[in-house]
Design a protein around this motif. Structure first.
Motif, short mmCIF file in Angstrom:
data_model
loop_
_atom_site.label_atom_id
_atom_site.label_comp_id
_atom_site.label_asym_id
_atom_site.label_seq_id
_atom_site.Cartn_x
_atom_site.Cartn_y
_atom_site.Cartn_z
N MET A 214 0.83 -1.21 0.00
CA MET A 214 0.00 0.00 0.00
C MET A 214 0.87 1.25 0.00
SD MET A 214 -2.89 -1.17 2.79
CE MET A 214 -3.76 0.41 2.83
N MET A 215 1.98 1.20 0.73
CA MET A 215 2.85 2.37 0.86
C MET A 215 3.58 2.69 -0.44
SD MET A 215 4.49 1.65 4.63
CE MET A 215 5.81 2.81 4.40
N VAL A 216 4.10 1.67 -1.08
CA VAL A 216 4.99 1.91 -2.22
C VAL A 216 4.32 1.64 -3.56
CG1 VAL A 216 7.02 1.40 -0.84
CG2 VAL A 216 5.99 -0.42 -2.18
N GLY A 217 3.12 1.05 -3.53
CA GLY A 217 2.42 0.78 -4.78
C GLY A 217 2.98 -0.41 -5.53
N ARG A 218 3.80 -1.19 -4.83
CA ARG A 218 4.39 -2.37 -5.46
C ARG A 218 4.87 -3.28 -4.34
NH1 ARG A 218 8.24 1.51 -5.03
NH2 ARG A 218 10.31 0.89 -4.33
N GLU A 219 5.17 -4.53 -4.64
CA GLU A 219 5.71 -5.44 -3.64
C GLU A 219 7.20 -5.18 -3.48
OE1 GLU A 219 4.85 -9.50 -4.22
OE2 GLU A 219 2.68 -9.24 -4.21
N VAL A 220 7.66 -5.22 -2.22
CA VAL A 220 9.08 -5.01 -1.93
C VAL A 220 9.66 -6.30 -1.40
CG1 VAL A 220 10.73 -3.72 -0.51
CG2 VAL A 220 8.71 -2.56 -1.42
N ASN A 221 10.73 -6.75 -2.00
CA ASN A 221 11.37 -8.00 -1.60
C ASN A 221 12.17 -7.80 -0.32
OD1 ASN A 221 12.55 -10.53 -1.48
ND2 ASN A 221 14.19 -10.00 -2.93
N GLU A 222 11.74 -8.46 0.75
CA GLU A 222 12.45 -8.37 2.01
C GLU A 222 13.14 -9.69 2.37
OE1 GLU A 222 13.06 -5.77 3.89
OE2 GLU A 222 12.00 -4.45 2.54
N GLU A 223 13.19 -10.61 1.43
CA GLU A 223 13.84 -11.89 1.69
C GLU A 223 15.35 -11.70 1.76
OE1 GLU A 223 12.54 -14.98 2.29
OE2 GLU A 223 10.67 -13.84 2.46
N PRO A 224 16.05 -12.51 2.60
CA PRO A 224 17.51 -12.42 2.63
C PRO A 224 18.10 -12.67 1.25
CG PRO A 224 16.69 -13.76 4.45
CD PRO A 224 15.53 -13.50 3.54
N LEU A 225 19.19 -11.98 0.95
CA LEU A 225 19.82 -12.16 -0.34
C LEU A 225 20.49 -13.52 -0.43
CD1 LEU A 225 23.17 -10.14 -0.54
CD2 LEU A 225 22.23 -11.10 1.55
N GLU A 226 20.72 -13.95 -1.65
CA GLU A 226 21.49 -15.17 -1.87
C GLU A 226 22.96 -14.84 -1.66
OE1 GLU A 226 20.47 -18.27 -2.41
OE2 GLU A 226 18.38 -17.61 -2.21
N VAL A 227 23.59 -15.51 -0.72
CA VAL A 227 25.00 -15.21 -0.40
C VAL A 227 25.90 -15.76 -1.50
CG1 VAL A 227 26.86 -15.53 1.26
CG2 VAL A 227 24.49 -15.27 2.06
N PRO A 228 26.67 -14.90 -2.15
CA PRO A 228 27.54 -15.38 -3.23
C PRO A 228 28.74 -16.14 -2.69
CG PRO A 228 27.95 -13.05 -2.81
CD PRO A 228 26.79 -13.44 -1.92
N ASP A 229 29.26 -17.00 -3.52
CA ASP A 229 30.49 -17.72 -3.17
C ASP A 229 31.67 -16.87 -3.64
OD1 ASP A 229 32.54 -19.41 -2.63
OD2 ASP A 229 31.94 -20.98 -4.06
N LEU A 230 32.35 -16.23 -2.69
CA LEU A 230 33.46 -15.33 -3.04
C LEU A 230 34.77 -16.08 -3.25
CD1 LEU A 230 32.64 -12.40 -0.59
CD2 LEU A 230 32.14 -12.54 -3.03
N GLY A 231 34.77 -17.36 -2.87
CA GLY A 231 35.96 -18.19 -3.10
C GLY A 231 37.21 -17.58 -2.48
N ASP A 232 38.26 -17.44 -3.30
CA ASP A 232 39.52 -16.92 -2.79
C ASP A 232 39.70 -15.45 -3.18
OD1 ASP A 232 39.79 -17.25 -5.48
OD2 ASP A 232 41.67 -18.40 -5.39
N ALA A 233 38.59 -14.70 -3.19
CA ALA A 233 38.66 -13.27 -3.49
C ALA A 233 39.59 -12.57 -2.50
CB ALA A 233 37.27 -12.63 -3.43
N GLU A 234 40.22 -11.52 -2.95
CA GLU A 234 41.19 -10.78 -2.14
C GLU A 234 40.58 -10.29 -0.83
OE1 GLU A 234 43.81 -6.62 -2.39
OE2 GLU A 234 42.11 -7.00 -3.74
N VAL A 235 41.35 -10.36 0.23
CA VAL A 235 40.96 -9.76 1.51
C VAL A 235 41.28 -8.27 1.42
CG1 VAL A 235 41.39 -9.65 3.98
CG2 VAL A 235 41.31 -11.87 2.83
N SER A 236 40.25 -7.44 1.38
CA SER A 236 40.44 -5.99 1.24
C SER A 236 40.79 -5.33 2.55
CB SER A 236 39.17 -5.34 0.68
OG SER A 236 38.83 -5.89 -0.56
#
Length: 507
Positions: free
Chosen positions: A236-258
């Motif tokens: 009702m507030m936004v005039g559309r459905e808003v996705n509040e589900e947790p995101l799919e966690v990506p597999d970052l593998g051996d990505a650099e530690v920043s």
């Protein structure tokens, strides 16, 4: 049931803007009626009409059965309308009693202040609220929650039968919110009507009886709080459905530690905190108020001196003593108080975005205004900043768009590591969704994101991993997404020693 307030067909115009269009709202004695809508929906304008700050251009306002037109807040107060603004308006050096009755103090003969009567009248109001507070306590020594109680008492001192509460829990922790709700339920029992404005959807089920939703200055509908799903109210507030589900966690593998932090210490606020974050990762920081989350962020950014610890950026140890050192190392920090520490609210959008990067636009000692304008327009398009132009003053933007301006400022500095402290505080549900999407896009582009939030659904919605703190200690790191519950987080947030269930941090 007779109504305390009935507003029908309310119209309001500002130059070039039709702010309210045929809006209706009512409230009954002993009712908590939530008023919901995105920023700019017209909630504040409607309540300013009710409280005498604005005058309506059409429609009818009935208070206690009589058609009225209050032209000042004082007239509205005389009609029983009290308002408690999000920004508290108390004087810290005065006592609670002095704040409540300022300008209306009881007097003795020859106009002398009657301190005993002042404190007795205040104590009577506190007692009616079941509030244990000394009328003589200086307001500046009180917590924000207690100051809010003083504001409520001040409104009740005018014998208000309707209280408008604007974002009353924005700066409160869970225990303080529970205390406020006890006060509200007591006021309900006394027949006071509460207009409750909040962006925190989970509070509706706890405290509201009915919910009225506005969108784009128009009335959308009124529903019962108990029987209406939150998803329906959001739609009702936004005039559309808003996705509040947790995101799919990506597999970052051996990505650099920043970013890697080892043994960070600062008095009792931060005690031997260690963690690391990979490129493209969103690490959430959860914990109760005072757990030390913001203190960790400020120490990393150089805003507060640390007693010890090592900070590594892209595998290299960096000596960060000031925010300038942090920015040079590629770290940006978006404060929880964007208006005081993130924005120059009296300046326009262009100047705010460029403010931290003026060296990029300097030619022979002069600013390249054309380059500034072009760059600003690029960020306005990229981040979807809703503004009439880049010369619009930032203070006139909604909270969500102000936050996007702060984000643009740090993206212009090309910071690889971005720390977001309470990124959606005071932002409506639709703008929250846009901020979430933006953070996910930044992570997908390879930015390293740290998010600090007091809202557990937000932390769970955004985070690839969740670091939990309690009393200055990091008590555990949990997986993000659907593998972690709010109960898992709260268990770690309420224990000082490190828990057994910890996801191995990236080395």
């Amino acid at each position: 049931m007779s109504k305390l307030v009935e507003m029908t067909g309310i119209e309001k115009y500002f130059p070039g803007v039709h702010a309210l269009k045929n809006v209706q709202f009512d409230i009954a004695p002993g009712e908590v009626h939530a008023l919901m809508g995105e920023n700019g929906a017209g909630k504040s304008t409607l309540m300013k009409i009710l409280s005498g700050i604005y005058q309506r251009d059409g429609g009818d306002l009935v208070i206690n059965g009589q058609s009225v037109s209050p032209t000042t807040p004082g007239e509205a107060q005389d009609l029983g309308i009290g308002i408690i603004h999000q920004e508290l308006s108390l004087m810290n050096d005065l006592t609670a009693a002095q704040n409540i009755f300022i300008g209306r103090e009881p007097r003795k003969s020859f106009g002398r202040l009657d301190e005993a009567a002042l404190n007795a009248q205040t104590a009577e109001i506190f007692e009616s609220m079941n509030l244990d507070m000394d009328p003589t306590v200086p307001v500046g020594s009180l917590t924000i929650a207690k100051q809010q109680m003083v504001e409520i008492a001040k409104a009740l001192s005018f014998r208000s039968k309707v209280l408008i509460m604007d974002e009353p829990t924005a700066a409160l922790n869970d225990a303080e919110i529970a205390e406020l709700f006890v006060i509200i339920r007591g006021l309900k029992a006394e027949g006071v009507g509460i207009v409750y404005i909040s962006h925190k959807m989970d509070e509706l089920k706890q405290i509201a009886d009915r919910v009225t939703v506005m969108r784009d200055g128009e009335y959308v509908g009124t529903v019962g709080a108990a029987e209406t799903p939150i998803s329906q109210i959001i739609a009702m507030m936004v005039g559309r459905e808003v996705n509040e589900e947790p995101l799919e966690v990506p597999d970052l593998g051996d990505a650099e530690v920043s970013l890697k932090v080892t043994g960070l210490n600062r008095g009792r606020d931060i005690q031997n905190v260690s963690f690391s974050v990979q490129r493209g990762e969103i690490l959430g920081f959860a914990g109760l108020m005072g757990a030390g989350r913001t203190e960790v962020a400020r120490a990393i950014f150089g805003a507060d001196a640390r007693d010890g610890g090592v900070i590594e950026v892209h595998g290299q140890s960096v000596n960060i003593r000031t925010p300038s050192d942090a920015v040079k190392a590629g770290i940006g920090y978006l404060s929880e108080d964007r208006k005081h520490f993130g924005l120059a609210t009296g300046m326009n959008v262009r100047d705010n975005i460029a403010l931290s990067s003026l060296d990029l636009f300097s030619k022979g000692g002069q600013l390249d205004e054309a380059a500034m304008a072009s760059t600003t327009q690029e960020f306005i398009r990229r981040l979807g900043i809703r503004t009439p132009s880049d010369t619009q003053e930032v203070r006139l933007l909604s909270g969500g768009n102000q936050q996007k301006v702060v984000i643009a400022k740090w993206l212009l500095r090309d910071c690889d590591i971005l720390i977001f402290d309470e990124p959606t505080r005071g932002i409506d549900i639709g703008a929250k969704s846009e901020i979430y999407k933006l953070l996910e896009e930044l992570a997908a582009e390879g930015k390293t994101i740290i998010v600090i939030s007091s809202e557990l659904p937000e932390i769970m919605r955004l985070s690839h991993r969740i670091a939990v703190m309690c009393e200055g200690r990091l008590t555990g790191i949990l997986p993000g997404g659907k593998d972690t519950t709010q109960e898992d987080i709260m268990q770690l947030a309420t224990q000082r020693e490190a828990a057994m269930r910890v996801v191995e941090t990236v080395q």
